[in-house]
Scaffold this motif. Structure first.
Motif, short mmCIF file in Angstrom:
data_model
loop_
_atom_site.label_atom_id
_atom_site.label_comp_id
_atom_site.label_asym_id
_atom_site.label_seq_id
_atom_site.Cartn_x
_atom_site.Cartn_y
_atom_site.Cartn_z
N UNK A 136 71.46 13.27 18.24
CA UNK A 136 71.90 14.61 18.64
C UNK A 136 70.85 15.65 18.29
N UNK A 187 78.48 18.92 22.22
CA UNK A 187 78.97 18.56 20.90
C UNK A 187 78.83 19.69 19.90
N UNK A 188 79.79 19.82 19.03
CA UNK A 188 79.77 20.78 17.92
C UNK A 188 79.80 22.24 18.36
N UNK A 242 70.70 13.28 13.12
CA UNK A 242 72.13 13.26 13.38
C UNK A 242 72.38 12.31 14.55
N UNK A 259 89.05 5.59 19.38
CA UNK A 259 89.19 6.69 18.44
C UNK A 259 88.23 7.83 18.73
N UNK A 286 84.84 10.43 17.64
CA UNK A 286 83.40 10.25 17.68
C UNK A 286 82.88 10.13 16.25
N UNK A 287 82.05 9.13 16.03
CA UNK A 287 81.48 8.92 14.70
C UNK A 287 80.13 9.63 14.61
N UNK A 288 80.00 10.46 13.57
CA UNK A 288 78.74 11.17 13.37
C UNK A 288 78.09 10.63 12.11
N UNK A 289 76.83 10.28 12.24
CA UNK A 289 76.11 9.70 11.11
C UNK A 289 74.84 10.51 10.87
N UNK A 290 74.73 11.05 9.66
CA UNK A 290 73.53 11.82 9.33
C UNK A 290 72.65 10.96 8.41
N UNK A 342 83.03 6.33 20.21
CA UNK A 342 83.83 5.10 20.14
C UNK A 342 84.86 5.10 21.26
#
Lengths: 94, 97
Positions: free
Chosen positions: B36, B86-87, B46, B54, B56-60, B51
């Motif tokens: 992102x 997004x966001x 980011x 469910x 949205x999985x956010x991984x930093x 998914x």
């Protein structure tokens, strides 16, 4: 001379492009942090430690994360600061 | 890209944005997701994973932990649109009287 002024012009051009890219990237990162606020976050630390906590905030240079209810392997810490140097990644759902 | 992720700089990072990437982190761990953004201060990435059922999985991923970044896929129109919005705040308030 002509050549040096042309060079400095293209440098300025490059710098402006870089600043533009930097500001877009940073704004999006800050929006991401905003959406993490008061969510449950899982921290993946070095040495395979995983901890859950409620995300609060981080400082401007992303050196520390402020969290609440940090579930550490030895108990729950009500309020805590986590050094970003100890963190590999953190995840949350939106 | 191998090593030196934090040193690349904004003009290089934006070339990876919106692409699906595979990132080697820490010691022999690997994460995947749509990139992102990259924090220009800490070089943190980011990554977003949409998914099926469910949310949205956010991984930093912290910039200092990034070992290697590899581009897997370009986004299609739908993914690009989802990443774009997004966001963002749900709606923008109009400040005109």
């Amino acid at each position: 001379s002509l050549s040096t002024s042309a060079a400095s012009e293209s440098d300025a051009d490059e710098l402006q492009k870089e600043q533009q890219a930097r500001s877009v990237l940073r704004e999006n990162f800050l929006r991401c942090l905003l959406s993490a606020a008061s969510k449950n976050v899982q921290f993946n630390m070095y040495e395979k430690v995983k901890m859950e906590a409620k995300f609060g905030a981080c400082d401007i240079d992303v050196l520390n994360f402020q969290v609440s209810d940090l579930h550490t392997p030895i108990g729950v810490q009500k309020e805590a600061l986590i050094r970003s140097q100890d963190v590999i990644s953190f995840t949350f759902e939106i | 890209m191998e090593g030196g992720w934090p040193l690349l700089g904004p003009l290089q990072w934006v070339r990876y944005v919106k692409k699906q990437v595979k990132v080697k982190v820490g010691r022999n761990e690997e994460v995947r997701g749509w990139l992102f953004t990259v924090d220009p201060v800490s070089a943190s990435m980011v990554l977003v994973d949409f998914m099926e059922s469910e949310g949205t999985l956010v991984q930093v991923v912290m910039g200092h932990a990034v070992e290697e970044v590899q581009v897997l896929k370009e986004p299609d129109r739908k993914i690009a649109d989802r990443l774009q919005s997004m966001f963002l705040p749900p709606r923008t308030s109009i400040l005109d009287p």
